[in-house]
Design an enzyme around this catalytic site. Sequence first.
Site, PDB file in Angstrom:
ATOM      1  N   HIS A 170      42.354 -32.912  -2.874  1.00 17.30           N
ATOM      2  CA  HIS A 170      42.978 -31.585  -3.022  1.00 17.30           C
ATOM      3  C   HIS A 170      43.174 -31.244  -4.507  1.00 17.30           C
ATOM      4  O   HIS A 170      44.292 -31.062  -4.984  1.00 17.30           O
ATOM      5  CB  HIS A 170      44.325 -31.533  -2.281  1.00 17.30           C
ATOM      6  CG  HIS A 170      44.764 -30.140  -1.955  1.00 17.30           C
ATOM      7  ND1 HIS A 170      45.459 -29.809  -0.828  1.00 17.30           N
ATOM      8  CD2 HIS A 170      44.607 -28.957  -2.634  1.00 17.30           C
ATOM      9  CE1 HIS A 170      45.729 -28.513  -0.811  1.00 17.30           C
ATOM     10  NE2 HIS A 170      45.208 -27.972  -1.907  1.00 17.30           N
TER      11      HIS A 170
ATOM     12  N   GLU B 130      47.026 -34.718   4.846  1.00 17.21           N
ATOM     13  CA  GLU B 130      46.821 -35.122   3.447  1.00 17.21           C
ATOM     14  C   GLU B 130      47.912 -36.092   3.023  1.00 17.21           C
ATOM     15  O   GLU B 130      49.097 -35.772   3.188  1.00 17.21           O
ATOM     16  CB  GLU B 130      46.797 -33.888   2.543  1.00 17.21           C
ATOM     17  CG  GLU B 130      45.578 -33.035   2.824  1.00 17.21           C
ATOM     18  CD  GLU B 130      45.402 -31.846   1.871  1.00 17.21           C
ATOM     19  OE1 GLU B 130      46.258 -31.655   0.991  1.00 17.21           O
ATOM     20  OE2 GLU B 130      44.413 -31.128   2.010  1.00 17.21           O
TER      21      GLU B 130
ATOM     22  N   ARG C 168      41.342 -24.981   3.409  1.00 16.34           N
ATOM     23  CA  ARG C 168      42.307 -25.849   4.080  1.00 16.34           C
ATOM     24  C   ARG C 168      41.566 -26.705   5.103  1.00 16.34           C
ATOM     25  O   ARG C 168      40.695 -26.207   5.834  1.00 16.34           O
ATOM     26  CB  ARG C 168      43.372 -25.018   4.809  1.00 16.34           C
ATOM     27  CG  ARG C 168      44.440 -24.447   3.888  1.00 16.34           C
ATOM     28  CD  ARG C 168      45.298 -25.558   3.265  1.00 16.34           C
ATOM     29  NE  ARG C 168      46.301 -25.062   2.345  1.00 16.34           N
ATOM     30  CZ  ARG C 168      46.110 -24.912   1.036  1.00 16.34           C
ATOM     31  NH1 ARG C 168      44.936 -25.225   0.493  1.00 16.34           N
ATOM     32  NH2 ARG C 168      47.083 -24.483   0.267  1.00 16.34           N
TER      33      ARG C 168
HETATM   34  N1  LIG Z   1      41.891 -26.498  -2.774  1.00 17.66           N
HETATM   35  C1  LIG Z   1      42.796 -25.918  -3.500  1.00 17.66           C
HETATM   36  O1  LIG Z   1      43.433 -26.559  -4.338  1.00 17.66           O
HETATM   37  C2  LIG Z   1      43.025 -24.480  -3.357  1.00 17.66           C
HETATM   38  C3  LIG Z   1      42.893 -23.900  -2.133  1.00 17.66           C
HETATM   39  N2  LIG Z   1      43.105 -22.565  -1.986  1.00 17.66           N
HETATM   40  C4  LIG Z   1      42.938 -21.997  -0.666  1.00 17.66           C
HETATM   41  O2  LIG Z   1      41.846 -21.108  -0.658  1.00 17.66           O
HETATM   42  C5  LIG Z   1      42.063 -20.087   0.298  1.00 17.66           C
HETATM   43  C6  LIG Z   1      41.735 -18.743  -0.309  1.00 17.66           C
HETATM   44  O3  LIG Z   1      42.575 -18.462  -1.400  1.00 17.66           O
HETATM   45  P1  LIG Z   1      42.522 -17.017  -2.087  1.00 17.66           P
HETATM   46  O4  LIG Z   1      41.108 -16.613  -2.225  1.00 17.66           O
HETATM   47  O5  LIG Z   1      43.363 -17.086  -3.274  1.00 17.66           O
HETATM   48  O6  LIG Z   1      43.204 -16.158  -0.959  1.00 17.66           O
HETATM   49  P2  LIG Z   1      42.916 -14.637  -0.642  1.00 17.66           P
HETATM   50  O7  LIG Z   1      44.024 -14.210   0.246  1.00 17.66           O
HETATM   51  O8  LIG Z   1      42.647 -13.883  -1.870  1.00 17.66           O
HETATM   52  O9  LIG Z   1      41.566 -14.684   0.216  1.00 17.66           O
HETATM   53  C7  LIG Z   1      41.488 -15.098   1.528  1.00 17.66           C
HETATM   54  C8  LIG Z   1      40.480 -14.195   2.206  1.00 17.66           C
HETATM   55  O10 LIG Z   1      40.228 -14.721   3.504  1.00 17.66           O
HETATM   56  C9  LIG Z   1      40.008 -13.610   4.343  1.00 17.66           C
HETATM   57  N3  LIG Z   1      40.137 -13.990   5.745  1.00 17.66           N
HETATM   58  C10 LIG Z   1      41.243 -14.020   6.511  1.00 17.66           C
HETATM   59  N4  LIG Z   1      40.916 -14.406   7.758  1.00 17.66           N
HETATM   60  C11 LIG Z   1      39.576 -14.609   7.760  1.00 17.66           C
HETATM   61  C12 LIG Z   1      38.665 -15.009   8.756  1.00 17.66           C
HETATM   62  N5  LIG Z   1      39.053 -15.288   9.993  1.00 17.66           N
HETATM   63  N6  LIG Z   1      37.365 -15.119   8.414  1.00 17.66           N
HETATM   64  C13 LIG Z   1      36.953 -14.850   7.170  1.00 17.66           C
HETATM   65  N7  LIG Z   1      37.781 -14.453   6.182  1.00 17.66           N
HETATM   66  C14 LIG Z   1      39.086 -14.345   6.489  1.00 17.66           C
HETATM   67  C15 LIG Z   1      41.033 -12.604   3.888  1.00 17.66           C
HETATM   68  O11 LIG Z   1      40.678 -11.292   4.287  1.00 17.66           O
HETATM   69  C16 LIG Z   1      40.966 -12.773   2.386  1.00 17.66           C
HETATM   70  O12 LIG Z   1      40.055 -11.860   1.814  1.00 17.66           O
HETATM   71  C17 LIG Z   1      43.504 -20.257   0.758  1.00 17.66           C
HETATM   72  O13 LIG Z   1      43.531 -20.950   1.981  1.00 17.66           O
HETATM   73  C18 LIG Z   1      44.109 -21.125  -0.278  1.00 17.66           C
HETATM   74  O14 LIG Z   1      45.161 -21.843   0.219  1.00 17.66           O
HETATM   75  C19 LIG Z   1      43.424 -21.758  -3.028  1.00 17.66           C
HETATM   76  C20 LIG Z   1      43.583 -22.301  -4.269  1.00 17.66           C
HETATM   77  C21 LIG Z   1      43.432 -23.709  -4.525  1.00 17.66           C
HETATM   78  O1  LIG Z   2      47.072 -22.895  -4.079  1.00 17.92           O
HETATM   79  C1  LIG Z   2      46.670 -23.476  -3.069  1.00 17.92           C
HETATM   80  O2  LIG Z   2      46.554 -22.934  -1.972  1.00 17.92           O
HETATM   81  C2  LIG Z   2      46.318 -24.885  -3.164  1.00 17.92           C
HETATM   82  O3  LIG Z   2      45.809 -25.403  -2.226  1.00 17.92           O
HETATM   83  C3  LIG Z   2      46.705 -25.635  -4.361  1.00 17.92           C
HETATM   84  O4  LIG Z   2      47.483 -26.697  -3.898  1.00 17.92           O
HETATM   85  P1  LIG Z   2      48.354 -27.577  -4.905  1.00 17.92           P
HETATM   86  O5  LIG Z   2      49.345 -26.665  -5.531  1.00 17.92           O
HETATM   87  O6  LIG Z   2      47.409 -28.156  -5.905  1.00 17.92           O
HETATM   88  O7  LIG Z   2      48.994 -28.624  -4.056  1.00 17.92           O
END
Ligand SMILES: NC(=O)C1=CN([C@@H]2O[C@H](COP(=O)(O)OP(=O)(O)OC[C@H]3O[C@@H](n4cnc5c(N)ncnc54)[C@H](O)[C@@H]3O)[C@@H](O)[C@H]2O)C=CC1
Ligand SMILES: O=C(O)C(=O)COP(=O)(O)O
Length: 619
Positions: free
Chosen positions: A368, A349, A320
Amino acid sequence: MAASSSSSSSIKPIFTTRSKSSNSSKSSLLSFLHNTNPKPISLKFSSHNSNYTTPPSFTIRNSLQTALETSELPVSKFQDDLNLQAVTPKPTILVSEKLGEAGLAILRSFGNVECLYDLSPEALCEKISQCDALIVRSGTKVTRSVFEAANGKLKVVGRAGVGIDNVDLQAATEFGCLVVNAPIANTVAAAEHGIALLASMARNVSQADASIKAGKWLRSKYVGVSLVGKTLAVMGFGKVGSEVARRAKGLGMNVIAHDPYAPADKARAVGVELVSFDQALATADFISLHMPLNPTTSKIFNDETFAKMKKGVRIVNVARGGVIDEEALVRALDSGVVAQAALDVFTEEPPAKDSKLVQHENVTVTPHLGASTKEAQEGVAIEIAEAVVGALRGELSATAINAPMVPSEKLGRLAVQLVSGGSGIKSVKLIYRSARDPDDLDTRILRAMITKGIIEPISASFINLVNADFTAKQKGLRISEERVVADSSPEFPIDSIQVQLSNVDSKFAAAVSENGEISIEGKVKFGIPHLTRVGSFGVDASLEGNLILCRQVDQPGMIGKVGNILGEHNVNVNFMSVGRTFRRNHGIMAIGVDEEPNQDSLKEIGKVPAIEEFVFLKL
Ligand SMILES: NC(=O)C1=CN([C@@H]2O[C@H](COP(=O)(O)OP(=O)(O)OC[C@H]3O[C@@H](n4cnc5c(N)ncnc54)[C@H](O)[C@@H]3O)[C@@H](O)[C@H]2O)C=CC1
Ligand SMILES: O=C(O)C(=O)COP(=O)(O)O
């Protein structure tokens, strides 16, 4: 009359339906309900506005409908009841951002789906009061104003993706609206995008591409850096972070990770060392961000933390935008502390066209796109559609963010009614039987539901699933849990739940087990929550409506006697089940009644000579 569908030989169900269908839809993964593959029908919702009380009639009747449609039994009695209910309109589901077709198809088979993209905040607020569910991605801000405008109609917000930072969870909870997400289906897409940005940043792919298209041929300007042998710090070792780590190891990188909550053995399994935040910053050549945006992580990368990084570090962010202080990053890029950044996400965004960060020559950007692969979008759409439909049906969603809803609340409510006086409960034990490895069984939702059921009837304050545990603690109620491995299908998370209340007297002695505690057990059969054990007696009673439990001498004619009394008082019996210890000894009858029996009818039941005790319970 139906043959017994129970596995217990000591149970004689009197009225049951028998389903031939044991198909399990994918939603069963999200559901506590067993053996349901309900066909969509429009039925009545009974969810409350400011409380996650289950919408039981929906779940139960929908499942019952399925049972009826596949039953060989005469079921007109149930059918009449269902027909009465089958008049309420389908739920309205608003989809405010593009969602995969497969997900839309699931939603359309269940409710009226309206796809209205690019709604202004005002237009969303105007529309929302007509909607039972809202499905969003990262582009829709679901603010407090949206929940206020919903006026209690909105039951569930589905986030078709992981990050729920665009949903005001506090407001959702206050307004009694469930928030579910789709946490699994886009993990690989996001990880692959992280790796794509890492590699293209290191080799200046986007800058070199733009320069050729501008008529230039700049081979020496775009000499890159190698990945092999470099140290990558994965910040946030969750689903995406760990997949990035795996892939980076495949590229020959030395991977370390920082995550305050990640188990060390999970990191070890991937061959990654977990380190402190400062250690990660000081050691890494590349840093990849994968933590959620929340108050703790907001702008966690700022002037102070950039100063702790190795000079010339390269940063990838597919998490993010808000975890980085973007102005500080521009300063770090200008000073050369950060050599390059590759960013998929931004604080605002889309970012401003003249954003210094976006325009910086050492920055690679994408709009994104982390989750934007065909595969991930189809997967996410299905995942969220099933979660939203499940939530509207009142099923337990494994992806519920703020609060769950399941029928197990009724077990708690029933147990507490068996205590004489209803108060003074100090110790509750919950025993879950499941085919799953006890370590894989997350019982927090069930525990909260049961706790709510137990304390709500004996508490003056408003209890919901969010505060149930807290309130229980305040009341000095000790809740312990035990997970027992059962020989049942691992597809269904829970085989049965037993609730035991110790050191209390019961108004129904038969509910007290040999060990002296009030003990009841519930299961879900054909999608309907059932009471399966009371004390040492096996029973088979649907947990709906009202229930009379009688202990009697096991002898012929008892069912008829009690049934007659209720019939004379115009109380409709919807099922009866008899359990006993052994033949011609004691038995108990569980009688489901549609109406609340009046005092006269209860007195008459008490006067039947062979009835030893009885209790009336509201579910
Ligand atoms: N760019 C995009 O389109 C996408 C972005 N994301 C973002 O990626 C991030 C991670 O997604 P997931 O891996 O599925 O979530 P997840 O919940 O599996 O992993 C997040 C991890 O961050 C850790 N965490 C929490 N606070 C922390 C800190 N202060 N320092 C270090 N680690 C910390 C948690 O313990 C957890 O293991 C989310 O913010 C999600 O929104 C996810 C999918 C697509
Ligand atoms: O799953 C997430 O956290 C994402 O950031 C994906 O975002 P989107 O559904 O592509 O707008």
